[in-house]
Structure formats: C-alpha cells, structure tokens
Motif scaffolding. Structure first.
Motif, PDB file in Angstrom:
ATOM      1  N   LYS A  93       0.574   4.518   0.005  1.00 37.98           N
ATOM      2  CA  LYS A  93       0.401   5.700   0.847  1.00 37.98           C
ATOM      3  C   LYS A  93       0.995   5.504   2.236  1.00 37.98           C
ATOM      4  O   LYS A  93       1.446   6.434   2.872  1.00 37.98           O
ATOM      5  CB  LYS A  93      -1.081   6.073   0.946  1.00 37.98           C
ATOM      6  CG  LYS A  93      -1.546   6.689  -0.354  1.00 37.98           C
ATOM      7  CD  LYS A  93      -2.733   7.615  -0.199  1.00 37.98           C
ATOM      8  CE  LYS A  93      -3.074   8.212  -1.559  1.00 37.98           C
ATOM      9  NZ  LYS A  93      -4.471   8.013  -1.941  1.00 37.98           N
ATOM     10  N   GLY A  94       0.978   4.291   2.707  1.00 38.06           N
ATOM     11  CA  GLY A  94       1.517   4.062   4.043  1.00 38.06           C
ATOM     12  C   GLY A  94       3.005   3.769   4.038  1.00 38.06           C
ATOM     13  O   GLY A  94       3.575   3.463   5.084  1.00 38.06           O
TER      14      GLY A  94
ATOM     15  N   TYR B 234       0.855  -1.176   0.000  1.00 42.43           N
ATOM     16  CA  TYR B 234       0.000   0.000   0.000  1.00 42.43           C
ATOM     17  C   TYR B 234       0.891   1.226   0.000  1.00 42.43           C
ATOM     18  O   TYR B 234       1.584   1.504   0.976  1.00 42.43           O
ATOM     19  CB  TYR B 234      -0.943  -0.034   1.202  1.00 42.43           C
ATOM     20  CG  TYR B 234      -2.061   0.970   1.112  1.00 42.43           C
ATOM     21  CD1 TYR B 234      -2.892   1.014  -0.008  1.00 42.43           C
ATOM     22  CD2 TYR B 234      -2.289   1.886   2.122  1.00 42.43           C
ATOM     23  CE1 TYR B 234      -3.911   1.936  -0.122  1.00 42.43           C
ATOM     24  CE2 TYR B 234      -3.314   2.826   2.024  1.00 42.43           C
ATOM     25  CZ  TYR B 234      -4.120   2.839   0.908  1.00 42.43           C
ATOM     26  OH  TYR B 234      -5.120   3.771   0.808  1.00 42.43           O
TER      27      TYR B 234
ATOM     28  N   ASP C 158       5.678   5.721   2.499  1.00 37.61           N
ATOM     29  CA  ASP C 158       6.459   6.817   1.920  1.00 37.61           C
ATOM     30  C   ASP C 158       7.951   6.612   2.126  1.00 37.61           C
ATOM     31  O   ASP C 158       8.752   6.878   1.242  1.00 37.61           O
ATOM     32  CB  ASP C 158       6.043   8.146   2.555  1.00 37.61           C
ATOM     33  CG  ASP C 158       4.602   8.483   2.240  1.00 37.61           C
ATOM     34  OD1 ASP C 158       4.077   7.905   1.266  1.00 37.61           O
ATOM     35  OD2 ASP C 158       4.005   9.294   2.965  1.00 37.61           O
TER      36      ASP C 158
END
Lengths: 617, 617
Positions: B556-557, B554, B559
């Motif tokens: 977005k989690g 995932y 970075d």
C-alpha cells in the motif's frame, strides 16, 4: 497426528513482534493476538491509560525527570535511552540489534524514533558510551532523522562513528565532539560527567548525569577488570565519589546477570592465548569481533612473542585496526602485518590470520575460509582455527557449521567449549553487586538484556537492600518518571512508540508486521496462487484455472493433487461465481481461499498461503 | 551498502542441504553449488568412483564387514547404522533429527533408506539401543518400508516404541522382541551381546557385535555414572571382558567430545534438586524432557520428601510416566500425583507442576504456561519455574523467550546458566578416553555428532594411542569396510544414498531441496507474481499486468514502485512478446523474470522470487 509448530520449528512466534506497535502487557496477548485483535487491545489500552494515570500524591509535570528506554531492555541490542527534563532531551546511544529467526529476511532492527523526531528541536545532544554496533549501529539511520544533533563521545568511539557515517555518505552533518573521560558536559538541564569502565573495547565510559531532581548513574555495557589488556582499570574512585554524592537512580548492564561469580580478566585470557600460541605448530586462524580491540592487542602481543606475522582479513577488521592504530589505541610491532601474498615467504609456524566471522556469519572471513571460497586463505591440514567469542544466542548452529566445515578441510579447532579462549565483556553477579554497593542508589533500573535477565538483575538489587518498590524492570517504551520530591513511578505515554523498525536492504521501516508474517507463512508451507480467468460479462471460466505454487510440495510428483484442486476451483467458480457480488470478486476469492486452503490441509496437513486471482477478460 | 546475508541472517546455507543427494567431499562445493552444478558434480563423482575403487591389496568382497552409517555422524540426531556381512544386514536404531533454520517448515528429518528398502529381504533384525526420539523417532516411518522386520530391544524401550507405533496405527506389524541385557542374540552372521550403559533414560544398552571378521563394540549415547538415579551403573566388567576378547572396531558417542573432564552424576544433580526444593516457598513448575525418566524419578523423590503433590502436564510426559510406571522403571509414592483441579485443596508450597517444554517448544506445556494460555496452570507471583535441560543448539532463543515470558508473569526462573540444574547424558572427554582404554580397539569410528565433534573425538582417540590411519571420521553414507585380513578402508557406494528425508505434515519425502530453497527465498525477500494476459493470436496485452506480491514490501505504501513495474512489464511484452518463440512463452517469461528481478533489486536491494505467468486468452 503431527502438527505444525509442535516440535522446535524455527518459525514459532516466540518473540512478540511489535514493529510500530506499542506493547501489550500480557505475553498471552502479545503472542497470540492476530493483527486486528491487537489493534483492538491497543485502542482499549489507550482508552484505559487516561483513567489509570497517576491520581494520588503523584503529579505528572514538566518538572519531572523522565527516563525513556527506546530499546535494549527487552533484548540484547538496539540500546538507546532518552532522558527528559523540562524542555530538554538527551539521547544515550543509538544501537542496532540483529533479527531473530521470527524475522526472516531482516538485516537489522533499530528502535522506533517517531516521537523523538517530532521532538527533535528539544534534543540537546547525543552521548555515545562506546563503539560497539549495539550502541552506535543505528547512528546513520537515526541521526539524520533527528536533524543531525551534536554527538559527544570519547576518541576511539568517535573514530568508529565517523567511519560508519562515512560509509553512509553522512560525514560532516552532525558535529562529532571528542571529549575526555575527565570532561564535564552541560546539555540543557543536564550535567554529564564520565567514568572509565572496562569492556571488550577501549574508551567505554559510564555516565553520571546530574539532573534537577538528582544524580543518575548510567552504567552501560561493562565489567570490572583489575588487569585489563590496556592497563586502564575502572575508575572506582569516581564511582565511589558519585555514590557519596548520592545517587538517585542507577541504570546498569544486565547481559550477564544470570551468571554467578566474576568475569575472568582480559589479562588472564591473554595468558591462555599466549600458551595456545606457544603450543601450535602450524598456521593460526584467529577469529574474533572486529571491535574487540583489547583481544586484537593480545593477539598482536602473542604473535610478536612467538615470531609470527599477521595477515588481517575481513573489511571491518581492517577498518577497525586502522582506526585504533591511528588513534593510538593499539600498539603493534613494526612490519608485523603482512599482505597475504607475502605469506608464501614464511613457514606456517610464522603465520597468524586474524579474521572476522566469529559468529559464523556467512559473508565474513571465517565462514568464507571454512567454505573454501576465501580469495587467498585456503585451509590445509596442520592449521588451527581459534574462535575467540561466544555465540550470540541464535548463532550457535551457524558457528557449529563453520567449525564442522573447518575440520572437514583438515583444521584443528579451538573454541569456547574446548578451552576458555574467550571472556565476556559483561559483569557477572558479584561485579553487579559491587556496582550497586558503590553507588548506593535510591532507585534501580536494570538495562541491556532480555526480560528474564533484567528480572534476575532486579533480584540481585533486592538482595543488596534496595526496596522492591524502588526497582523498575521495564519494557521498551515504558517510562520511569521521578518527581522533585524524589518519588518514582513507571508510566506509559501513548505518544511514545516503542516498536522495532526493520532494516531490509535499502528499506528502513518498509518491512512491517504484515510483510514479516507473510514471509513466515511462506517459509513454513509455501504459497499457492490460483489464477481464474473469467469472462467479464458471463462470469464464466475461460481457461482451465492456473496454479503457481512454490515451497509447498514438489509439483511434478503431485499431478493428481493439482488436477483435483483445479477441479475443485472450477466447481466453486461454477456454483458461486455467477454474479459478481463485490468489487474485485472479493466474495469468490474468499471462498476459493478458504475452501482450497482447507482442501490442501486435509490432503497434506500443510497450510500454504493461498492467493486466488481473478482475471477478467 | 548493506548486503543480504551479511550479518547473521538465519537463512544462510550453513548446513549443506542434501535431501536425496549423496555428498560431495568438499564443503566449498557443497555449500555453493547450484542444483545443476551439483548434479554435474554427482555425475562426475559417480564416474570417478569406479576408477577410484580400491585397487591394490584391498579387495571388495561379500566376505567383508561393511559399517554403513545412514545418519547421526554429521548432525546430532537421526541416528541409524547398518552392518552388512555376506547376505546379512542388521540395523541399529532409527532416529529422527529436528530441522535447523535452513529447513523452514520441516517437522522432522529422517535418514534416506532407499537402498535399505531395495535390500529389505536381507534384513535380519533391527536393534534399538534406547528410547530417545533420536534413536526411535523414525521407527514408524521406516519400519513399514522395510517390510516390518523384527525389532529387538530392552523392556522400557519396547514400551516407548509400542506407544509410538500405536500413535501411527502400526501396532502388531513388526514383532517387538523384549530382551534382557544378559541375552545373546543371533541374527544371521552376527552375534549380539548387550551391556548396560548410563544415559538419561533407563535401559540404555551398548552392543558387542561378533562378526566373522571380529568384534564391534557399539557405544550408543552414553556416560559413565557411578551413582546413577536408578542405582544401576555401567557394566564395566562386561566392557572390560569384551576388551580382553579383542575389539576390532569401537563406535562411540561424540556429542560431548569437546567438553573436558567428567559429566556430573545424576545423583549429584539429585542433591541440587533436593536443596532447591527445600528452599522454594511457592509452587514449583519443573520442566524437563519427557524421556528423562531418571530426572523424573528425582523430582518425585524430592516432591515426596518436601510433602508436595505433583500435577503432570504435557501429553508425552503423561504417556511416558505411564509406560515407565507400568514397567516398573519409576517408583512413585501412592497418591502423590493429583489432577490440576485438585490443586486448589493444597497450599502453593505443596504443589509441583511437572511439564514438557524444556526446549521452548511452542506447543509444549511450559511455553503454553509462559504465554498464559495453559488450560489449568496460570503463573502467579511466588511461583518458581525450573528448566532442567540444556537447550539443543538452535533452541537457545526459544528457551530465552519462554524464560522472559515467565518472569513477565511474575515467576522466578532457575535454569542451567543460573544453577547446575541439569546434567548431560553424554560422556565428556575423560569418560570417552576410559571407554577407549577399556575396549582397546584396533579401529575407531566416532559416531553421534556434528563433524567437528566427530573430529575432536578422533583426536582423543589418537592421544590414546590409536594410529591415525585406524581412525575413521566419516560422513553419512560413507562406508567403513573391513576385510577378513582385518584391514579397514573407507569406501563409497553410489547405490547407497545418504540424504535427509524431510517430514512435513502428512508428507514424507515430498519436500525436497527445491521446495526448501523456494521457502528460503520467499522467507528472505518474499515473492512477486506478475500476471500478463495476452491475446493468443495477436500476442498483445489484453489487460494491465497484474501484480501479486507477499513478503516483499508493504504494497500500500509503494504504489509508485508497482506502477513502474507494470510499465516495465508492458514495455518488455511489447518489445519481446511479439512472437511466441517457445512453448508456454518460456522466452518472454525468462526475460520478465530477469529484468524485473534486477529492477526490483536496484530499487530495494531485495531479491524476491519473481514469478511471471502468461495467460493466453
């Protein structure tokens, strides 16, 4: 003419995916709703919930017993149940499940325990009923997140749990308390007594849980076996006594609820194994579950009787035999186990290879032997491979492929279709009825199984005279609440999530619905990246668009298609790309995605994932 | 600690993939060799072949009979066999198979017919034994490539073939000759006689093929049913007569060769259906194969007896019933079929819904009903759904999901585990032995099944007294050659390819091993595109590297991970990218792929497909 997903494609969403999201009640919504639709439904549901909360004679209260299934009632596996009364919580089992084919790349599934983590100070203890992975497999993932609460279980199960914690470097954090089946355990408002059940692993226990509102009997995976391999049958006397005391609620295993009659005894199976061993002239390769200690005992017995030595292969098989031996759960003859290097000293008819891999697992012993890449065991003509297990649904083809490979190498194969060389560890219908007859529960909640198995078990309950309104066929996360007036009701609590947590490699929970859906799409039709390099100021193409595609079509044979796509992209950029309407060119990217996606579908009837990238220079 | 593929992952290569490539003989090589390894083996094999060609008393010659299985002896499905003598070829059946979970996105599999296409002028005719998809499904794909040769078959089968050709816009190209079972057909050197067999579809015939070297009996999918639904049992007299004439070679169905005893009769099943109908109070939803005309007849019979009307749903069910009715293979009561709009006029206990979808197929009637998105049929409490089929291996979970969804909507479900509501169309062991006893063949070649089924059937042959060296358990593309001295030998012919051709959307054969492997990799761990924009002359990064990833993690989690990767890429480009050592920056791309692939594995234990792209500006 031929449409995707029409004919048995493996990527159909035939199981509602629900990581991190609670369930909708209608299968229609579950299966078809897109992400945003589902979110909307959830919001709606959350809103409705408040108004649909019990209003009449039923009063929600801390003085109610709440049975909270975290997993195991919509699937075979990831068994975990929480009981709540007042400020006290107890947890029963922490299992994992194996992914199905709609969850590509996932290693395991465990229950979502967010709510439990937030309430960890209220956990009085964790009780584990037996040592199978669908009951202990999630222990190393969940226990640390709950602040390492104490675990209570029998000796063999404790041995298996300790080994598993050791593999995860977690030994010594939770206290693993070893009890006997005659102990009584007090955990907050709960008093727990144990009774021996039969299952394919020794030390399986059922629970009688005395709560302030009444007695709950928790019958985990079980069968009635009057002649078990270890000579220790079910404690019918205890069950009958609990029944006489009055059982408020029975929770019982539904895995085989669709099967009529009785499950055959492990001892009868022993006779088949004995006869089979007596007839085989060459080497025997025997594959079964590494946790099936009873079956392993029978293999040792038969080997000893027919003067065969045993080579043990497969890491979990070696580990589990060591644990069972050290704790006295396995009785073997001295010097019967040999190393594979010693095998040369013995003729073929004095050798048994005991191995893992009865489910066709790629990395397990049997599959490696069948592929011909096991380090020491090479199949030759005259060998007989015995697969002593039923395939877990979904593993049928993998098992068949292993069988075919074995026969290709010259082995004779025996498995559950050719001979009754396996018996289940789960009660059939007549046994299930007997359990209900012995406990005479007021309320009945079938557990452990897919929904249709749960419902079939519920129907059995009805035929046994339990009123329909007293039977609860729930979904994970739905709660059975029983008040002090002994009235029961199924309720939902928006605070309690009931999703799956996916484990993939080192990641726990970082693979969610979006990632899985992307994998499904790419598995189905591949992906198609379009790279457009634009002059930052002029908004004009600098290069020819670049195309990177995998899993969609064989690129070398399809130059024309690629050339046409590049042409289409160029046209789109020239007509729509003049102004940067939104940050990151979202507008242009969307147009390219939609138009090229449609273009590719027209040409191929495939829908690869189209990913436009705009590079500004 | 947790490794990929170790625990039941669905993407294990448990079936040798082999599109377009002939087979290696060892499973070890088959399963593990990378593309280039396999190519090497193939070259080696091609070289070896010349030297290993029969040297001693055996002489390859045009005067030999060659049996060339194009498909159906390494899998259930894609049945197709070619017989060659002198200049003459005849083709028996043209079936398709359904993909397994190692072939994501594939709709169907058909045999590779390249060799046959090159020899199409020699084809004297195509004989189709019965109307199931695994025997006629590939007709529209293959027939045109062979120059539309004439087809010979029985009336019902011809009806099904014509319908299928019509759907593909191919009507009128091949002549479809309708024969009766008592006709004799002369095609070049071959004389073909027919005998009626029992199977789950009427008009199934076996073949006696008289060739210049002797008689071949071809027993396609069959069972012995003394009381079939249509009252037309197997023609034992003919089989016995062929046996008396002397059978050189028997080829016979191995699908159920692992099952002991006898297959139950369709008539006995009719009794079960009758009893079940007599007991059900509400609506009945009856799902079975659209081609099982006999089963459909029994449903009509029971419905008429208990005064129920029938709603037919599912395109293929409607089509097949129409064809069978128009040809007189189905006898139904006047006005028993109603439209679903008329259903309101009748009480629930006067309704049967007859539907497709017994395999849990997503798009078929039953799955749509179970999801709640069927146009007219909505499940309600009191309904009973009967699934009258066994899941084809691989479909178990899809069927279970449909059952669970049905129970969730309130239906009661009956299926093959709860009741014997299905019988197979394939002979069990005692029947298989009887076929051998009746034909008394000199040579025996089991067909139709996975390799372990073929081998089990071969073992039955041995117990019936056929010498081991006269039994041939072959792979697709291996050829059984029998000379005029009636000596048989298995040979290989490098000119004859035996691979799978994948059908995906509109594409036939454009999805090959590489595309499938890419899909598998992306399904397992996703993909990770790294876009590096370089100044053409200076070889320096112009922008920060861009990362496009799907199905991996995932984003977005994570970075931090992405930032670190960009940093690593930058370092690599700065240290290695100075000079463009090879065209298209192959060196730099390889370095990025390897290093970042390893980096991601260290961080996640996942191996996404890493695709570096260098954009020169």
């Amino acid at each position: 003419m031929i449409r995707k997903n029409q004919h048995g494609s493996r990527f159909s969403p035939h199981r509602p995916s629900k990581p991190g999201l609670p369930q909708d009640s209608k299968p229609a919504n579950k299966q078809n709703a897109s992400g945003s639709d589902r979110l909307e439904q959830l919001i709606q549901k959350a809103t409705n919930l408040t108004s649909s909360l019990p209003t009449s004679r039923y009063t929600a209260s801390r003085q109610n017993l709440r049975i909270i299934p975290m997993g195991g009632i919509e699937e075979v596996g990831e068994n975990m149940t929480v009981l709540e009364y007042g400020d006290d919580l107890i947890v029963i089992d922490m299992g994992l499940a194996f992914p199905d084919d709609t969850m590509p790349g996932v290693d395991y599934i465990i229950p979502d325990t967010k709510w439990l983590e937030q309430n960890k100070r209220r956990i009085r203890g964790v009780i584990i009923t037996h040592g199978h992975l669908d009951h202990i497999g999630a222990v190393p993932y969940i226990l640390p997140k709950l602040g390492d609460p104490p675990v209570y279980t029998m000796a063999l199960t404790a041995g298996f749990i300790k080994k598993r914690l050791e593999e995860f470097g977690l030994v010594g954090r939770s206290r693993i308390n070893v009890l006997t089946k005659d102990d009584t355990l007090a955990l907050g408002s709960f008093k727990i007594r144990f009774f021996r059940l039969n299952h394919s692993i020794p030390d399986s226990v059922g629970l009688s849980i005395t709560t302030p509102v009444g007695q709950v009997v928790y019958a985990t995976d079980w069968k009635f076996d009057h002649t078990p391999a270890d000579g220790k049958p079910t404690e019918f006397d205890k069950i009958a006594k609990f029944g006489a005391e009055g059982v408020l609620l029975l929770m019982s295993d539904s895995t085989n609820s669709v099967k009529p009659g009785y499950c055959i005894s492990e001892r009868e199976l022993g006779i088949t194994i004995d006869r089979t061993f007596s007839e085989i002239k060459g080497r025997i390769i025997f594959a079964n579950f590494a946790t099936s200690i009873s079956r392993i005992q029978q293999v040792f017995n038969a080997a000893a009787k027919y003067n065969r030595k045993i080579i043990v292969t497969g890491r979990s098989m070696v580990n589990n035999i060591e644990i069972a031996l050290s704790l006295g759960y396995l009785k073997i003859q001295p010097k019967i186990v040999i190393k594979s290097e010693q095998a040369k000293k013995y003729p073929d008819n004095q050798i048994v290879v005991l191995t893992t891999g009865s489910q066709g697992e790629d990395a397990a012993g049997l599959a490696r032997i069948a592929r011909g890449d096991h380090k020491t065991i090479k199949i030759k003509k005259g060998d007989t491979a015995i697969v002593s297990a039923s395939p877990i649904p979904g593993n049928e083809r993998a098992v068949a492929a292993v069988l075919s490979n074995l026969t290709r190498l010259g082995a004779h194969v025996i498995y559950n279709k050719t001979l009754d060389i396996h018996t289940s560890g789960h009660a059939h219908q007549e046994e299930l009825k007997l359990m209900i007859a012995l406990t005479k529960p007021k309320f009945f909640m079938p557990i452990h199984g897919e929904h249709h198995m749960i419902v079939t078990h519920a129907e059995l309950g009805k035929t046994m005279g339990i009123p329909e309104q007293n039977i609860f066929s729930l979904d994970n996360g739905q709660i059975l609440e029983i008040n002090s007036a002994r009235e029961a009701k199924s309720v939902e609590d928006p605070k309690i999530s009931s999703g799956y947590v996916f484990i993939d490699g080192l990641g726990v929970g970082d693979v969610g619905e979006v990632v899985i859906r992307d994998r499904q799409v790419m598995a189905q039709d591949g992906m198609f990246v379009i790279i457009v390099t634009l002059d930052r100021r002029a908004g004009k193409l600098i290069n020819q668009p670049d195309i990177i595609s995998r899993g969609f079509i064989y690129m070398k044979g399809n130059d024309d298609l690629i050339r046409e796509v590049k042409h289409e992209v160029r046209k789109l950029v020239e007509s729509k790309g003049k102004e940067k309407l939104e940050p990151n060119w979202a507008f242009l990217r969307n147009i390219i995605r939609d138009e090229i996606g449609e273009y590719l579908y027209q040409k191929t009837e495939r829908r690869p994932m189209v990913l436009p990238v705009i590079i500004e220079v």
